[in-house]
Write a protein that holds these residues in place. Structure first.
Motif, short mmCIF file in Angstrom:
data_model
loop_
_atom_site.label_atom_id
_atom_site.label_comp_id
_atom_site.label_asym_id
_atom_site.label_seq_id
_atom_site.Cartn_x
_atom_site.Cartn_y
_atom_site.Cartn_z
N LEU A 79 0.81 -1.22 0.00
CA LEU A 79 0.00 0.00 0.00
C LEU A 79 0.84 1.27 0.00
O LEU A 79 0.30 2.35 -0.17
CB LEU A 79 -0.94 0.00 1.21
N PRO A 103 -1.28 3.34 -3.96
CA PRO A 103 -1.15 2.01 -3.35
C PRO A 103 -1.36 0.89 -4.35
O PRO A 103 -2.21 0.98 -5.23
CB PRO A 103 -2.26 2.02 -2.30
N TRP A 105 -2.43 -2.93 -5.19
CA TRP A 105 -3.30 -3.96 -4.63
C TRP A 105 -2.97 -5.35 -5.14
O TRP A 105 -3.32 -6.34 -4.51
CB TRP A 105 -4.76 -3.65 -4.98
N GLU A 121 -4.16 1.62 -7.10
CA GLU A 121 -5.33 2.29 -6.52
C GLU A 121 -6.00 3.21 -7.53
O GLU A 121 -7.21 3.34 -7.55
CB GLU A 121 -4.85 3.08 -5.29
N ARG A 147 -10.02 1.05 -8.41
CA ARG A 147 -8.81 0.29 -8.08
C ARG A 147 -8.84 -1.12 -8.64
O ARG A 147 -9.88 -1.76 -8.69
CB ARG A 147 -8.62 0.26 -6.57
N ARG A 194 -23.77 -2.91 -1.13
CA ARG A 194 -23.29 -1.63 -1.65
C ARG A 194 -22.40 -1.83 -2.86
O ARG A 194 -22.56 -1.24 -3.90
CB ARG A 194 -22.50 -0.90 -0.57
N ILE A 197 -16.90 -6.41 -4.54
CA ILE A 197 -15.46 -6.30 -4.73
C ILE A 197 -14.93 -7.61 -5.28
O ILE A 197 -15.19 -8.67 -4.70
CB ILE A 197 -14.78 -5.97 -3.38
N ASP A 238 -17.59 -12.83 2.30
CA ASP A 238 -16.67 -12.63 1.18
C ASP A 238 -15.92 -13.91 0.83
O ASP A 238 -15.55 -14.67 1.72
CB ASP A 238 -15.62 -11.58 1.55
N ARG B 182 1.18 10.75 -0.57
CA ARG B 182 1.32 9.30 -0.49
C ARG B 182 0.71 8.76 0.80
O ARG B 182 -0.01 7.77 0.79
CB ARG B 182 2.80 8.95 -0.55
N ARG B 185 -3.03 8.80 0.62
CA ARG B 185 -3.54 7.74 -0.25
C ARG B 185 -3.47 6.40 0.45
O ARG B 185 -4.38 5.58 0.35
CB ARG B 185 -2.68 7.67 -1.52
N GLN B 186 -2.37 6.20 1.17
CA GLN B 186 -2.22 4.94 1.89
C GLN B 186 -3.28 4.82 2.97
O GLN B 186 -3.87 3.75 3.16
CB GLN B 186 -0.82 4.88 2.50
N ALA B 188 -6.20 6.17 2.90
CA ALA B 188 -7.48 5.93 2.23
C ALA B 188 -7.60 4.46 1.83
O ALA B 188 -8.66 3.85 1.99
CB ALA B 188 -7.60 6.83 1.01
N ALA B 189 -6.49 3.90 1.34
CA ALA B 189 -6.51 2.49 0.93
C ALA B 189 -6.75 1.60 2.14
O ALA B 189 -7.51 0.64 2.07
CB ALA B 189 -5.19 2.14 0.25
N LYS B 190 -6.10 1.93 3.24
CA LYS B 190 -6.27 1.12 4.45
C LYS B 190 -7.71 1.22 4.96
O LYS B 190 -8.29 0.24 5.42
CB LYS B 190 -5.30 1.60 5.54
N PHE B 192 -10.29 1.76 3.15
CA PHE B 192 -11.13 0.98 2.24
C PHE B 192 -11.13 -0.49 2.63
O PHE B 192 -12.19 -1.12 2.74
CB PHE B 192 -10.63 1.15 0.80
N ILE B 193 -9.94 -1.03 2.86
CA ILE B 193 -9.87 -2.46 3.17
C ILE B 193 -10.51 -2.74 4.52
O ILE B 193 -11.22 -3.72 4.69
CB ILE B 193 -8.40 -2.96 3.08
N ASN B 195 -12.92 -1.02 5.89
CA ASN B 195 -14.36 -0.86 5.75
C ASN B 195 -14.99 -2.03 5.02
O ASN B 195 -16.07 -2.50 5.39
CB ASN B 195 -14.65 0.45 5.02
N SER B 196 -14.30 -2.54 4.01
CA SER B 196 -14.92 -3.62 3.25
C SER B 196 -14.83 -4.95 3.99
O SER B 196 -15.61 -5.84 3.73
CB SER B 196 -14.30 -3.73 1.86
N LEU B 197 -13.87 -5.08 4.90
CA LEU B 197 -13.79 -6.34 5.64
C LEU B 197 -14.53 -6.28 6.97
O LEU B 197 -15.16 -7.24 7.39
CB LEU B 197 -12.33 -6.70 5.90
N TYR B 198 -14.43 -5.15 7.66
CA TYR B 198 -14.98 -5.07 9.01
C TYR B 198 -16.03 -3.97 9.15
O TYR B 198 -16.51 -3.72 10.25
CB TYR B 198 -13.86 -4.84 10.03
#
Lengths: 686, 256
Positions: A79, A103, A105, A121, A147, A194, A197, A238, B182, B185-186, B188-190, B192-193, B195-198
């Motif tokens: 990332l 980042p 992926w 990303e 992404r 929503r 993914i 998932d 940077r 962005r990092q 935001a990426a974290k 995202f992950i 939020n989508s997992l937990y």
């Protein structure tokens, strides 16, 4: 076996970090595993699944993708937007290169191994050329809107599939343009989620694209027409990972519920040649999310948030039904995280970003065998030493006298002097470390705490004399010319004359510390060394290998001892050779020179060299001999291996003095209690 | 650009003045509405409406007698008042524009390096064009560093942003702006992950509930993990303790 007072230590709050990626290399039969803290570990599957190398983690380096390319080269991306190549010989990072796409992926090496593809990303897919000692940016593919979370090459290398949010794109590699965009249904059991993914894609050689997504679906797409062919709804949560075998006759997916499913290509009827993908076997070896899976020719490999690495051999692929066909679950690192100061009864625990120093409790009570004694003085937490900077600790050590602590990160080496005044403790950093002491793979203090031995990652060994509050560099043993292999294990003899060092594959080198020269080299063995120790008085070097073989080598005579030869002639007990965790520590009894104390994660063993060796007919795991039995039977059943399995998972065990043992355990429940929450599942009867 | 602006601002102002003068007094009310009603709200418009109503009421009755002199005086007075308000508006507008102009200039100055540095830079680059580019950069860097020491903190940050090459490897220069980008962005990426997992809708349970599942099916029931392990949920326990204390105090008070 003898009787001991045992300090049963359970306050080592070590939690391994979750596994993020695994990558299997078919050529060398090695497995690379990356964890959420950025650590990368290399397991040698042919050497009894031993973790032979590791690269320490870094706070900002959250690895999201890992792959092998060009045979033996290992790349990771994360990332922080960098692609990293690892140097597997010197055990450090060769270079880190910014991909300039935000980042990263996903990453995939081309089937030929000469190109590297990354998904970023910002929706860009970038192609890199792998050239010797470097990678070079080649071009960008058509940029997508969101992404790129997963990538897969067509085995011919002409097309790629890229999974994004809500859709899968198929690119033509030559033109770099997207030729199909396959929209994935957001609906999940008639409830619109929503986003959908796409956690993983796999491109098969017949043009089928398999996708796994956050709605719990495994879908088969025809990449020529861009249409959905088949849909398997396999989970309520998932589906996070997919891996296909090289023959493309089976694949494995991992879900957030902790289940992995095996899919196989089987004939529709027994006579017809028409084949169909069928979900064949579910395996539930994990309790938390399975973030990653891999498919070796004979096994399914999975890892996830619950920190276990599980290797499940496929029964139909295994020819001989021996112990190799058994399930392997690797949770703890195959190296020591604990060091002990015998004189002051201190334990130093190593975590990823700090060190903890504890003083053991004591008791005045006495009791029978098996009693739990009340503590008259509780264990003390003396020190909590946090590292500076984002790098993880590689190794740490406390001196036997307890007044020195040394640890190392990937770029710095730290040495501290501890002063004890009654109940208080003061810490003083030894400044001005020499320039060559930048990073160490292993640190060891001599028995009298006057010398410090440091194995650096350039393959050299430094010997440093410690004075009161300062130090003096004595000598550096340079590696033999032509070898760049770094040393990972050290052992010093109690009289301080001999130093043994071992790398990952070559033999064990023994140095004479007094004369400062190489004394001899123990012949190389096929399996890596897992533990080393030099016995007091006799100066016998005891070496444990990952296939559970134990050798005893006499340093003064430069040859294997008589006991070692008889052991090799007779062979170890078959149950002993089937043990699946490596021996991580060897120690000796100060009063009884015939004893060798070894332990792995699930047992503790005292090898009594004076007793006969067990043959395959005798019982290896002997229960404690009942006292009322006649002496004759006891003597007849007695053999050299006295094994205790009371303490597990056992991370460290050592003899404090002739009557006292210390055992550090880490119960799995305590680890689970500190992991992220799992998926909710309905269980019958609860 | 800087000189153009005042001229542009002057043009509409003079035009409105012209309109004022050319307009006959009979259209006063319309003009009045235009000038006052536009910037403000109904408060200014209301008196005008009242005036209109008053006129209509007078229409029904016989016209009142007015001497020419008084009417003229009244009209002049009205005209003067209107002109005055117009002028006042104009000056206010001018002042506002002036202030904004000054702000622009100041901002531009703030963006630029101080004059002394700029001058030095231009002279250095002119003299050193024939020299090697590496040397030039070094010289520039030195100059900048000198300025840096003198200058304020904000200037320092600006100077650091300039990419530089140095032979001394004990440090390296990087653009702070890039690093911030940077990092964000990092993050935001974290997020995202995470939020989508937990995040919401992911059907997660708690660790305690998960551990109790096994316990519930055991033949021998044990206490829940949170009670066995003292190090568990210390924050929650503290909160509970505090809550209990407060609740007790409240109960005591209500009893009295």
């Amino acid at each position: 076996m003898g009787e001991f007072n045992v300090h049963r230590v359970r306050f080592f709050n070590y939690v391994p970090s979750g596994i993020r990626c695994v990558a299997y290399n078919n050529q060398s039969n090695r497995l690379a595993v990356s964890r959420t803290d950025g650590t990368v570990e290399i397991y040698n599957l042919s050497a009894n699944y031993f973790q032979e190398k590791f690269f320490p983690g870094h706070e900002s380096r959250a690895t999201e993708a890992l792959c092998w390319a060009k045979g033996q080269r290992l790349f990771s991306a994360g990332l922080n937007g960098e692609i990293i190549e690892y140097d597997l010989q010197a055990l450090n990072i060769k270079y880190a290169m910014d991909a300039f796409g935000g980042p990263i992926w996903s990453m995939a090496a081309s089937p030929s191994g000469s190109q590297l593809l990354i998904g970023c990303e910002d929706g860009s897919v970038k192609l890199f050329q792998i050239i010797p000692d470097k990678i070079q940016f080649e071009r960008n593919f058509d940029r997508q809107k969101s992404r790129i979370l997963s990538l897969s090459w067509h085995p011919s290398g002409t097309h790629i599939a890229a999974g994004s949010i809500d859709y899968i794109s198929v690119f033509d590699v030559k033109s770099g343009s997207a030729i199909h965009k396959m929209l994935v249904d957001r609906q999940y059991m008639n409830v619109s989620k929503r986003k959908c993914i796409i956690w993983g894609v796999a491109f098969l050689s017949d043009g089928t694209v398999i996708s796994v997504d956050s709605a719990g679906k495994v879908q088969f797409w025809d990449s020529a027409t861009g249409t959905l062919v088949k849909n398997h709804l396999i989970a309520n949560a998932d589906v996070q990972s997919i891996a296909v075998s090289d023959q493309e006759d089976s694949f494995v997916v991992g879900t957030a519920e902790g289940t992995i499913f095996h899919f196989q290509l089987v004939s529709v009827t027994s006579s017809s040649s028409e084949k169909q993908w069928v979900r064949t076997k579910p395996f539930q070896h994990h309790t938390h999310d399975v973030r990653t899976v891999a498919h070796s020719p004979t096994a399914l490999i999975s890892g996830g948030t619950d920190t276990h690495l599980v290797i499940r051999p496929l029964m139909e692929k295994v020819e001989v039904k021996n112990y190799d066909a058994a399930l392997r679950k690797i949770t703890f690192p195959h190296r020591r995280l604990i060091s002990c100061s015998k004189k002051r009864q201190l334990l130093l625990f190593q975590f990823s970003h700090h060190l903890d120093l504890w003083r053991l409790g004591s008791t005045v009570a006495t009791g029978k065998h098996g009693d739990t004694l009340p503590l008259s003085k509780d264990a003390d937490h003396l020190l909590h030493l946090k590292t500076k900077g984002p790098e993880n600790i590689i190794c740490s050590c406390i001196s036997p006298c307890g007044s020195w602590i040394a640890y190392s990160t990937a770029s710095r080496f730290f040495l501290y002097r501890l002063n004890y005044e009654h109940d208080s403790i003061s810490l003083q950093r030894v400044s001005k470390m020499p320039a060559f002491l930048r990073s160490a793979l292993q640190i060891l203090f001599s028995e009298d705490s006057t010398k410090l031995f440091v194995a650096s990652n350039q393959g050299s060994l430094h010997v440093i004399r410690l004075l009161e509050g300062s130090f003096k560099h004595l000598h550096t043993f340079q590696p033999q010319s032509g070898t760049v292999e770094s040393m990972c294990l050290l052992a010093v003899s109690p009289d301080g004359n001999w130093l043994a060092a071992s790398g990952t594959s070559a033999g064990v080198h023994v140095y004479n510390v007094k004369r400062l020269k190489l004394h001899c080299t123990v012949p190389a063995y096929n399996f890596p060394v897992t533990a080393l120790a030099i016995a007091p008085n006799t100066n016998n070097l005891v070496i444990a290998h990952s296939d559970q073989q134990i050798f005893e080598y006499s340093i003064p005579d430069k040859q294997y001892t008589e006991w070692s030869r008889t052991v090799q002639k007779q062979g170890f007990h078959h149950l002993w050779l089937q043990r699946d965790t490596p021996i991580t520590h060897i120690s000796f009894h100060p009063k009884r020179p015939m004893y060798i104390l070894v332990h792995d994660a699930y047992m503790f063993c005292i090898i009594d060299k004076s007793l006969p060796l067990p043959n395959d007919k005798t019982l290896l795991y002997n229960p404690l001999p009942p006292t009322n039995e006649s002496d004759v039977i006891r003597r007849r059943t007695a053999h050299a291996f006295k094994i205790s399995k009371i303490y597990k998972p056992l991370l460290f065990m050592d003899l404090l003095d002739e009557r006292t043992l210390v055992a550090v355990e880490r119960p799995l429940d305590d680890i689970i209690a500190q992991l992220p929450p799992p998926i909710k599942k309905k269980k019958f009867g609860t | 650009m800087v000189q153009l602006r005042p001229r542009a601002s002057r043009a509409p102002a003079s035009a409105s003045a012209m309109v004022d003068e050319s307009q006959p007094t009979s259209e006063e009310e319309a003009e009045h509405g235009l000038l006052l009603g536009q910037p403000s709200s109904g408060a200014a418009a209301e008196p005008l409406q009242e005036d209109d109503e008053g006129d209509e009421e007078f229409d029904d009755e016989a016209p009142e007698e007015l001497t020419f002199a008084s009417a003229q005086a009244e009209a002049r007075e009205e005209e003067r008042r209107v002109r005055e308000t117009a002028r006042r508006d104009k000056t206010l507008l001018k002042e506002k524009r002036k202030r904004r102009e000054e702000l622009f200039i100041e901002q531009k100055k703030r963006k630029l390096l101080p004059d002394s540095i700029l001058e030095k830079l231009t002279t250095v680059s002119q003299t050193n064009i024939k020299k090697s580019p590496g040397k030039l950069k070094e010289v520039n860097l030195q100059k900048k560093n000198e300025e840096c020491e003198k200058g304020s903190d904000s200037k320092k940050a600006k100077v650091q942003k300039v990419q530089s090459v140095s032979q001394n490897k004990s440090y390296w220069a990087l653009r702070l702006k890039d690093q911030d980008l940077r990092d964000s962005r990092q993050q935001a990426a974290k997020a995202f992950i995470q939020n989508s997992l937990y995040g919401p809708g992911t059907n997660r349970t708690t660790v305690n509930k998960f551990l109790s599942l096994d316990n519930k099916r055991l033949p021998v029931k044990k206490a829940a993990a949170q009670f066995l392990n003292n190090g568990w949920g210390t924050q929650k326990k503290q909160n509970a303790k505090r809550f209990k204390k407060r609740w007790m105090v409240r109960k005591m008070k209500t009893k009295k």
